[in-house]
Design an enzyme around this catalytic site. Structure first.
Site, PDB file in Angstrom:
ATOM      1  N   HIS A   1      51.632  84.504 102.528  1.00  0.00           N
ATOM      2  CA  HIS A   1      50.325  84.725 103.168  1.00  0.00           C
ATOM      3  C   HIS A   1      50.410  84.665 104.693  1.00  0.00           C
ATOM      4  O   HIS A   1      49.751  85.416 105.398  1.00  0.00           O
ATOM      5  CB  HIS A   1      49.309  83.695 102.645  1.00  0.00           C
ATOM      6  CG  HIS A   1      47.885  84.106 102.840  1.00  0.00           C
ATOM      7  ND1 HIS A   1      46.936  84.030 101.854  1.00  0.00           N
ATOM      8  CD2 HIS A   1      47.236  84.611 103.924  1.00  0.00           C
ATOM      9  CE1 HIS A   1      45.774  84.470 102.328  1.00  0.00           C
ATOM     10  NE2 HIS A   1      45.935  84.822 103.581  1.00  0.00           N
TER      11      HIS A   1
ATOM     12  N   TYR B   1      42.174  82.493  98.215  1.00  0.00           N
ATOM     13  CA  TYR B   1      40.801  82.998  98.117  1.00  0.00           C
ATOM     14  C   TYR B   1      40.025  82.347  96.971  1.00  0.00           C
ATOM     15  O   TYR B   1      38.802  82.488  96.895  1.00  0.00           O
ATOM     16  CB  TYR B   1      40.760  84.520  97.922  1.00  0.00           C
ATOM     17  CG  TYR B   1      41.442  85.328  99.009  1.00  0.00           C
ATOM     18  CD1 TYR B   1      41.795  84.760 100.235  1.00  0.00           C
ATOM     19  CD2 TYR B   1      41.745  86.668  98.821  1.00  0.00           C
ATOM     20  CE1 TYR B   1      42.425  85.502 101.212  1.00  0.00           C
ATOM     21  CE2 TYR B   1      42.370  87.416  99.797  1.00  0.00           C
ATOM     22  CZ  TYR B   1      42.722  86.829 101.000  1.00  0.00           C
ATOM     23  OH  TYR B   1      43.352  87.570 101.957  1.00  0.00           O
TER      24      TYR B   1
ATOM     25  N   LYS C   1      48.958  86.395  97.004  1.00  0.00           N
ATOM     26  CA  LYS C   1      49.766  85.809  98.087  1.00  0.00           C
ATOM     27  C   LYS C   1      49.942  84.321  97.856  1.00  0.00           C
ATOM     28  O   LYS C   1      49.044  83.674  97.309  1.00  0.00           O
ATOM     29  CB  LYS C   1      49.068  86.012  99.448  1.00  0.00           C
ATOM     30  CG  LYS C   1      48.511  87.412  99.645  1.00  0.00           C
ATOM     31  CD  LYS C   1      47.875  87.616 101.005  1.00  0.00           C
ATOM     32  CE  LYS C   1      47.113  88.927 101.060  1.00  0.00           C
ATOM     33  NZ  LYS C   1      45.759  88.886 100.515  1.00  0.00           N
TER      34      LYS C   1
ATOM     35  N   ASP D   1      43.355  93.272  96.328  1.00  0.00           N
ATOM     36  CA  ASP D   1      44.094  92.363  97.203  1.00  0.00           C
ATOM     37  C   ASP D   1      43.473  90.968  97.180  1.00  0.00           C
ATOM     38  O   ASP D   1      42.415  90.737  97.743  1.00  0.00           O
ATOM     39  CB  ASP D   1      44.082  92.888  98.647  1.00  0.00           C
ATOM     40  CG  ASP D   1      44.883  91.984  99.584  1.00  0.00           C
ATOM     41  OD1 ASP D   1      46.115  92.101  99.586  1.00  0.00           O
ATOM     42  OD2 ASP D   1      44.286  91.143 100.274  1.00  0.00           O
TER      43      ASP D   1
END
Ligand SMILES: NC(=O)c1ccc[n+]([C@@H]2O[C@H](COP(=O)([O-])OP(=O)(O)OC[C@H]3O[C@@H](n4cnc5c(N)ncnc54)[C@H](OP(=O)(O)O)[C@@H]3O)[C@@H](O)[C@H]2O)c1
Length: 280
Positions: free
Chosen positions: A115, A59, A84, A54
């Site tokens: 997100h 990120y 996302k 994930d």
């Protein structure tokens, strides 16, 4: 009755027929050269049998995820990759999707999610995702940090129901209204921050429950999530903990302990965009 994961390869059939692993590796704050080694974490996890990863464009580690996948030697088709989109908008979503795909070095993504519902153009973003799915570039569509009013707003657009909703879930943050809505509408429930981002692992009530099983607070939290049938994605970039976090399938929490955990007071370890207004 809710079905639950029996091992790392257990899968839930989503509302679009796609099979998604129940258990995986979270990637938030997993970065090579900073807090651990993201690529190595991914490679190790896949070698240990994790099949779900994930990540998010937010990120900053999609490249590491791609490298980790390639280094693992595990077949692409056996791995379920989630990413996302952060920024909203029809064109923005498509542009960002192709950038994610390139960073991941993949030719499709298994689950692509909005997100958070805070970018102001959920419906247009989602419409782009539907087209990407029709083109075979994503297998399933999801949303994250959507509350019931966001899910209802999206439903009013007439677009297909998302397959997965990812929200913060642990004993102090149970979001029963969202979980119930999702289960009533065949949306799979994916919990994030199952370990409270490490913030409540030494909570005395939690530790006391763990002691009766000779398990740590972390293991109790992961087992609680698995036992509730949530898709569970603990993050770790530490080899020992990536391994340890697989030890949640060969024991179970007694009914009275699940009930005690279910009564923990409400508290959130992070942001809570589920409460933001629906802006369409
Ligand atoms: N959609 C969203 O808005 C959203 C928000 C947050 C998270 N997420 C997703 O959910 C995933 C999980 O959430 P999270 O990363 O925020 O937090 P988390 O998984 O609840 O906690 C991660 C923290 O726990 C530590 N840890 C891992 N295993 C442990 C163990 N067995 N014992 C003790 N400590 C342990 C990790 O440190 P080490 O790495 O050093 O082991 C890290 O500090 C994320 O990585 C991300 O993929 C999504």
């Amino acid at each position: 009755m809710v079905s639950i994961a029996k091992d790392l390869n257990s899968r839930i059939t989503l509302n679009d027929g796609v099979e998604m692993p129940y258990y995986g590796l979270g990637m938030y704050k997993s970065r090579s050269g900073q807090e651990g080694h993201a690529e190595e974490a991914v490679t190790l996890a896949l070698k240990l049998g994790y099949r779900l990863l994930d990540t998010s464009e937010f990120y900053g580690n999609e490249e590491d995820v791609g490298i980790g996948i390639r280094n693992s030697g595990v077949k692409r088709g056996d791995i379920f990759v989630v990413t996302k989109v952060w920024d909203h908008g029809y064109d923005t979503c498509k542009e960002h999707f192709y950038e994610s795909l390139k960073r991941l070095s993949l030719d499709y993504v298994d689950l692509y999610m909005i997100h958070a519902p805070i970018g102001g153009q959920n419906v247009e973003t989602y419409r782009a995702m539907v087209e990407l799915k029709e083109q075979g570039l994503i297998r399933s569509i999801g949303v994250s940090n959507f509350g019931v009013h966001h899910l209802e707003g999206l439903a009013e657009s007439g677009l297909p129901t998302p397959s997965v909703c990812q929200v913060e879930l642990h004993p102090w943050q149970q979001k029963q209204d969202i979980v119930n809505y999702c289960r009533n509408h065949r949306i799979a429930v994916m919990g994030y921050a199952p370990l409270t981002q490490g913030k409540r692992l030494n909570d005395p009530a939690l530790v006391k429950i763990g002691e009766t099983y000779d398990k740590s607070g972390a293991m109790v939290l992961l087992r609680w999530s698995v036992q509730h049938g949530f898709i569970t994605i603990p993050k770790s970039s530490n080899p020992q903990r990536i391994r340890e976090n697989t030890s949640v399938f060969d024991w179970s929490l007694r009914k009275e302990d699940m009930e005690a955990l279910d009564k923990f007071p409400e508290w959130s370890c992070t942001w809570n965009p589920c409460l933001s207004p629906w802006v369409g």
